[in-house]
Design an enzyme around this catalytic site. Structure first.
Site, PDB file in Angstrom:
ATOM      1  N   LYS A 191      17.409  75.390  39.134  1.00 26.08           N
ATOM      2  CA  LYS A 191      16.307  74.513  38.723  1.00 26.08           C
ATOM      3  C   LYS A 191      14.960  75.146  39.110  1.00 26.08           C
ATOM      4  O   LYS A 191      14.922  76.253  39.619  1.00 26.08           O
ATOM      5  CB  LYS A 191      16.490  73.128  39.348  1.00 26.08           C
ATOM      6  CG  LYS A 191      17.847  72.479  39.004  1.00 26.08           C
ATOM      7  CD  LYS A 191      17.955  72.071  37.546  1.00 26.08           C
ATOM      8  CE  LYS A 191      19.356  71.779  37.046  1.00 26.08           C
ATOM      9  NZ  LYS A 191      20.102  70.748  37.725  1.00 26.08           N
TER      10      LYS A 191
HETATM   11  C1  LIG Z   1      21.263  69.832  37.812  1.00 24.48           C
HETATM   12  C2  LIG Z   1      21.386  68.497  37.193  1.00 24.48           C
HETATM   13  C3  LIG Z   1      21.895  67.392  37.900  1.00 24.48           C
HETATM   14  C4  LIG Z   1      22.566  67.483  39.243  1.00 24.48           C
HETATM   15  O1  LIG Z   1      21.855  68.109  40.218  1.00 24.48           O
HETATM   16  P1  LIG Z   1      22.645  68.790  41.470  1.00 24.48           P
HETATM   17  O2  LIG Z   1      21.536  69.066  42.418  1.00 24.48           O
HETATM   18  O3  LIG Z   1      23.319  70.002  40.955  1.00 24.48           O
HETATM   19  O4  LIG Z   1      23.601  67.775  41.988  1.00 24.48           O
HETATM   20  C5  LIG Z   1      21.870  66.151  37.266  1.00 24.48           C
HETATM   21  N1  LIG Z   1      21.401  66.003  36.028  1.00 24.48           N
HETATM   22  C6  LIG Z   1      20.935  67.043  35.300  1.00 24.48           C
HETATM   23  C7  LIG Z   1      20.417  66.805  33.922  1.00 24.48           C
HETATM   24  C8  LIG Z   1      20.928  68.323  35.868  1.00 24.48           C
HETATM   25  O5  LIG Z   1      20.509  69.361  35.137  1.00 24.48           O
END
Ligand SMILES: *Cc1c(COP(=O)(O)O)cnc(C)c1O
Length: 384
Positions: A191
């Site tokens: 991210k």
């Molecule tokens: C990455 C992501 C999550 C979950 O995040 P984590 O930190 O990996 O648990 C939830 N929703 C979306 C749309 C994501 O891209």
């Protein structure tokens, strides 16, 4: 600068990559030498900085983005018999959080040009059991929150933003994190900014924030540091919670990363504009639409290619060192959901057909101009 992920034999450009510098490492090491490894002062400091960045009244730091979504569903009191509307073009955590609470996710289709939740589809799925709408800012483009808010208000529903793709973006000059009643964020390395694992919830509702801070700490009303400072051993567990805490050294890393976020978003937008210009005349490489009046945060840069070519392109691009990916297999097609909730092909035709065509191109701030041109020329060469 070394090309990210370079191996000796060929250039490899991944679809996403974190960026850790010396100041990040120093900040973490400083906390490792301090008294508080977890539940210490860095957590609150990071929460205040994130609230300030998004403009939300409250930001609750949590162990990951999935826990953020779980805390949201708990705070809204979602339980057995309740329905929550979720777009199918997303990561499974967007709907898994409903299932954790015993609720039922109701999948809706997306709009073909943006892959964002279709407000008309939302309205058609509302029943007396519907409690909330989850909007997913696919790829980093904020959804149509004015339309969604109108529906939510009319039917007395909570509006949730899964903003894991869109931190730093905005919609009609309102920043992501303030567009819904509650918004979730992820700090996973793929991210925009990272703490290894980590997440946030933002809200303007202080009562929900209190509830979520308790939820991340076993449902206990005070944390270890508060008791230490008050010189008391006494605590009570008032709700069933989880251990979803984030550590102080993660928050120290997050504080450094957050300072760099505005420049990183700008670089992502620069890369996106270069891609858009390069593919503008192509029939076989078709970027998604970007709507006016918003700022796209570009977690992903997804394009459509002919469905019959997608698998070949995926393999050929990868063997040429261009690390493309596919986001996402629609959630209602995962075996778990088919088996437990009886979802099947045909439920969300737009997302199903988009899935067959999608490729996510490399997109991360550390990409060099040369990396970007390599992706473009390889795409043109292989896809036409
Ligand atoms: C990455 C992501 C999550 C979950 O995040 P984590 O930190 O990996 O648990 C939830 N929703 C979306 C749309 C994501 O891209």
């Amino acid at each position: 600068m070394k090309t990210p992920g370079t191996s000796k034999s060929h250039v490899h450009i991944p679809y996403g990559r974190h960026w850790i510098e010396q100041d990040d490492i120093d900040a973490v090491v400083e906390v490792l030498r301090s008294d508080w490894l977890t539940t210490g002062p860095k957590v609150g400091e990071f929460e205040r900085a994130f609230a300030h960045f998004t403009g939300a009244k409250e930001a609750v730091a949590i162990s990951n983005g999935t826990a953020a979504l779980h805390a949201i569903m708990n705070a809204l009191g979602i339980g057995p018999g309740d329905e929550v509307i979720v777009p199918t073009m997303t990561f499974a955590a967007s709907s898994n959080c409903v299932v954790y609470q015993g609720g039922t996710p109701v999948f809706v289709d997306v709009q073909a040009n943006t892959l964002l939740i279709d407000p008309a589809a939302v309205e058609s799925k509302i029943t007396p059991r519907t409690k909330a709408i989850v909007a997913v800012d696919y790829g980093g483009q904020p959804c149509d929150y004015d339309a969604l808010r109108k529906i939510a208000t009319k039917h007395h529903l909570a509006l949730v933003a899964d903003a894991c793709h869109s931190v730093g973006g905005s919609y009609k000059n309102r920043s992501v994190g303030t567009l819904a009643d509650l918004s979730s964020f992820s700090l996973h390395p793929v991210k925009h900014i990272t703490t290894g694992e980590g997440g946030f919830i933002t809200t303007d509702n202080p009562e929900l924030a209190v509830k979520m801070r308790r939820f991340r700490n076993h449902g206990i009303s005070t944390d270890h540091r508060q008791r230490e400072m008050q010189g008391t051993w006494f605590y009570e567990m008032t709700d069933l919670g989880y251990n979803y805490r984030i550590t102080d050294f993660q928050c120290a890393l997050g504080l450094q990363q957050l300072k760099k976020l505005p420049a990183w978003i700008q670089r992502r937008q620069e890369i996106a504009h270069r891609y858009a210009a390069a593919f503008a005349g192509s029939d076989s490489i078709r970027p998604l639409n970007v709507l006016p009046g918003l700022s796209h945060a570009y977690h992903l840069y997804a394009v459509r290619v002919p469905a019959t070519e997608r698998a070949r392109l995926f393999n050929d691009l990868r063997s040429r060192g261009v690390g493309v990916n596919v986001h996402y297999l629609p959630v209602h097609l995962h075996p778990y959901y088919r088996e437990k909730f009886g979802t099947q092909r045909g439920l969300c035709p737009v997302a199903e057909s988009a899935y067959e065509q999608l490729l996510s191109l490399p997109m991360f701030p550390r990409m060099t101009d040369e990396n970007v041109e390599t992706v473009i020329s390889t795409m043109h060469e292989l896809a036409g």
